[in-house]
Every structure is written in C-alpha cells, then in structure tokens.
Scaffold this motif. Structure first.
Motif, PDB file in Angstrom:
ATOM      1  N   UNK A 179      -5.441  -5.594   2.544  1.00  0.00           N
ATOM      2  CA  UNK A 179      -5.504  -4.871   3.818  1.00  0.00           C
ATOM      3  C   UNK A 179      -4.404  -3.820   3.906  1.00  0.00           C
ATOM      4  N   UNK A 180      -3.189  -4.196   3.515  1.00  0.00           N
ATOM      5  CA  UNK A 180      -2.073  -3.247   3.547  1.00  0.00           C
ATOM      6  C   UNK A 180      -2.308  -2.098   2.571  1.00  0.00           C
ATOM      7  N   UNK A 181      -2.861  -2.400   1.394  1.00  0.00           N
ATOM      8  CA  UNK A 181      -3.131  -1.358   0.403  1.00  0.00           C
ATOM      9  C   UNK A 181      -4.151  -0.354   0.927  1.00  0.00           C
ATOM     10  N   UNK A 182      -5.168  -0.844   1.624  1.00  0.00           N
ATOM     11  CA  UNK A 182      -6.184   0.056   2.191  1.00  0.00           C
ATOM     12  C   UNK A 182      -5.555   0.970   3.236  1.00  0.00           C
ATOM     13  N   UNK A 183      -4.690   0.405   4.089  1.00  0.00           N
ATOM     14  CA  UNK A 183      -4.020   1.221   5.109  1.00  0.00           C
ATOM     15  C   UNK A 183      -3.179   2.314   4.457  1.00  0.00           C
ATOM     16  N   UNK A 184      -2.427   1.950   3.419  1.00  0.00           N
ATOM     17  CA  UNK A 184      -1.589   2.931   2.730  1.00  0.00           C
ATOM     18  C   UNK A 184      -2.452   4.017   2.101  1.00  0.00           C
ATOM     19  N   UNK A 185      -3.541   3.612   1.441  1.00  0.00           N
ATOM     20  CA  UNK A 185      -4.403   4.576   0.759  1.00  0.00           C
ATOM     21  C   UNK A 185      -5.018   5.567   1.742  1.00  0.00           C
ATOM     22  N   UNK A 186      -5.457   5.077   2.890  1.00  0.00           N
ATOM     23  CA  UNK A 186      -6.073   5.963   3.880  1.00  0.00           C
ATOM     24  C   UNK A 186      -5.077   6.994   4.407  1.00  0.00           C
TER      25      UNK A 186
END
Length: 287
Positions: free
Chosen positions: A77-84
C-alpha cells in the motif's frame, strides 16, 4: 561543463528519504549536489518525505511504523502511494539519483526502470554495513543495476566490494561535503566561541547525527556514567532530531545524566562549525 542557454537543461530527480532540517549525510549531500548542478544550469528536483527546507520538492508519504504498516500488505500500500506521487517527477527527469536505501528508493528505482531513466546511487553507511544479501535482495539488485555507484568513503566501497559484491564497476568515492565556514580556530577564538555557546565544561564531547535506532546513541549514553567517573566535568552535546529523541531523553534522565548531556535539536549547517570548533572530541556512535 559549460553553460548552454539554448539547449534544454538536463533534469535530475534527487530521491532521498531525508533533507534538511534532518542532519544526516543523505540529507546534506543531495542539497550540495543540487546546488552545484544548478550552477551549471542542470535542473535538480527532489523527491523526499516531509519536512524539507528546499524548493522544487515532491513530497511522498512515509510507510509508517505501526504493526499494519510493517506487514507485506502495508508495504504494498505504501509503495503504491509513493509511486502515484513520484511517477510524474521521475518521468520528467533525464537522470535519477538515488540516495541511501528504503522503500522510497526502491519504488523510485522501479519507476526509473519503467520510464527508461538511467540511475546513479549513492551509498552512505548503514545501507551497506547493515546489508543482508537475503533480506535485502531487492535493494542489492537496485545497487547492481545502477549505471554507477558512489560510496561515501573508500572503506565503505571496499566492504561493499569484498564482502557483498555490490561495488561492481563503475564505482566511485565521494567524500563528505564541508561548509566553507569550517576552520580550525585559534586559542582565543575557541575560548570566545565556547563562552558564546555557554560551554563551561573542561571536556566537551560533540555528536551530530539523525536520532534513530541504528545510530548507536543508546550505547553512547550507557557509556557516559563511566566517562563521568573519570572526567567529572564532561558535557556531551547531541545535535540532531529523529524518532528516537524522546526515548534517548528518557534514558538520559534514568541514568541521571541530565547535568552532563544536552540535546540541541537541529542546528543550521552554517552554524555547526561553531560547535565543532568548540568541542574537544567528536563522537560518532553506530550499530
């Protein structure tokens, strides 16, 4: 490198988990590099966690330290937030400069690969000394697949090459930047500086570092009672902020060291030389 008013400026994305006011190597060096790049009209833009005392910055949220945040799903979840949040900045760059390790660096590397951007990575210390080839296999791939690797010292490069097989060619060494205000004071200037800073102990110890669990400050504090026995008029100055500050202040009181240990928080880099010039010994704990 000469300036060119007509060419499109090269754009560098500086990816680092820390920037000033955090006092850490991977906070200070990116700013120094960005300033040098800007002087030759190369655009440097930052991707980091807040807060940061710089302009042209893209903030991304941290993973967090709660129980759920540390689960695999929390990491995804954190990785997706960072990527976006970081994708646009990475896509708009010509080169991606990664600093240190962690989820932010790994996600930024994934984005850079996806957008076909070359990567440079700078390694600072704990990212190498604490590297576990099994647990940190993905980060090892980030290091090996970079266009070049830059190490903060020759000893760090040697360890990464000989023990971890991470310092493959090309790998270089970059030494810590030192502000031009740093200089060796004379006896009279040093006496004046100590008076200005209110330092009256006969022995002054100084440490400057981000206050985090692997920094080794707990070990330093637990050694202080023995130091105080031998040098009763000793004072330890701790410069820096971080998630461990409250626990370290509690430990200081528990060990009855409040008269000998002073937490100064973050100090502007342009002012740090006054503390270095006033101290008798610099101490750098680590785990």
């Amino acid at each position: 490198m000469s300036k060119n008013q007509h060419a499109t400026p090269l754009r560098v994305a500086m990816v680092t988990p820390h920037l000033p006011p955090t006092q850490a190597a991977n906070a200070l060096l990116p700013v120094v590099i960005a300033s040098a790049l800007d002087s030759v009209e190369i655009q440097a833009r930052f991707i980091t966690h807040p807060p940061a005392e710089v302009s042209e910055v893209c903030y991304v949220s941290q993973r967090g330290r709660g129980l759920w945040a540390r689960t695999p799903m929390g990491g995804v979840t954190a990785a997706i937030r960072i990527a976006l949040l970081a994708a646009t900045q990475i896509a708009a760059s010509d080169v991606v400069h990664l600093h240190g390790n962690g989820l932010l660096v790994e996600v930024a590397n994934w984005l850079a690969v996806r957008f076909g951007r070359p990567r440079v990575i700078t390694l600072y210390g704990t990212d190498i000394w604490h590297h576990d080839p099994v647990r940190h296999r993905q980060f090892g791939q980030v290091v090996r697949q970079a266009a070049t690797r830059v190490f903060y010292s020759q000893g760090l490069l040697d360890f990464a090459r000989d023990q971890l097989d991470l310092a493959i060619d090309p790998s270089e060494v970059i030494h810590a930047p030192v502000a031009p205000t740093f200089h060796e004071p004379g006896v009279d200037e040093r006496r004046t500086l100590r008076a200005q800073l209110g330092l009256h102990a006969s022995l002054v110890l100084l440490t400057v570092k981000r206050l985090h669990p692997v920094a080794g400050y707990e070990d330093l504090l637990r050694a202080m009672p023995a130091i105080c026995v031998r040098y009763p008029d000793v004072q330890l100055l701790i410069v820096g902020e971080g998630e461990s500050r409250f626990a370290l202040e509690m430990l200081t009181r528990e060990l009855r060291l409040s008269d000998h240990v002073q937490f100064l928080g973050s100090i502007p880099n342009g002012e740090l030389w006054r503390y270095y010039a006033s101290a008798d010994l610099f101490v750098l704990p680590s785990r």
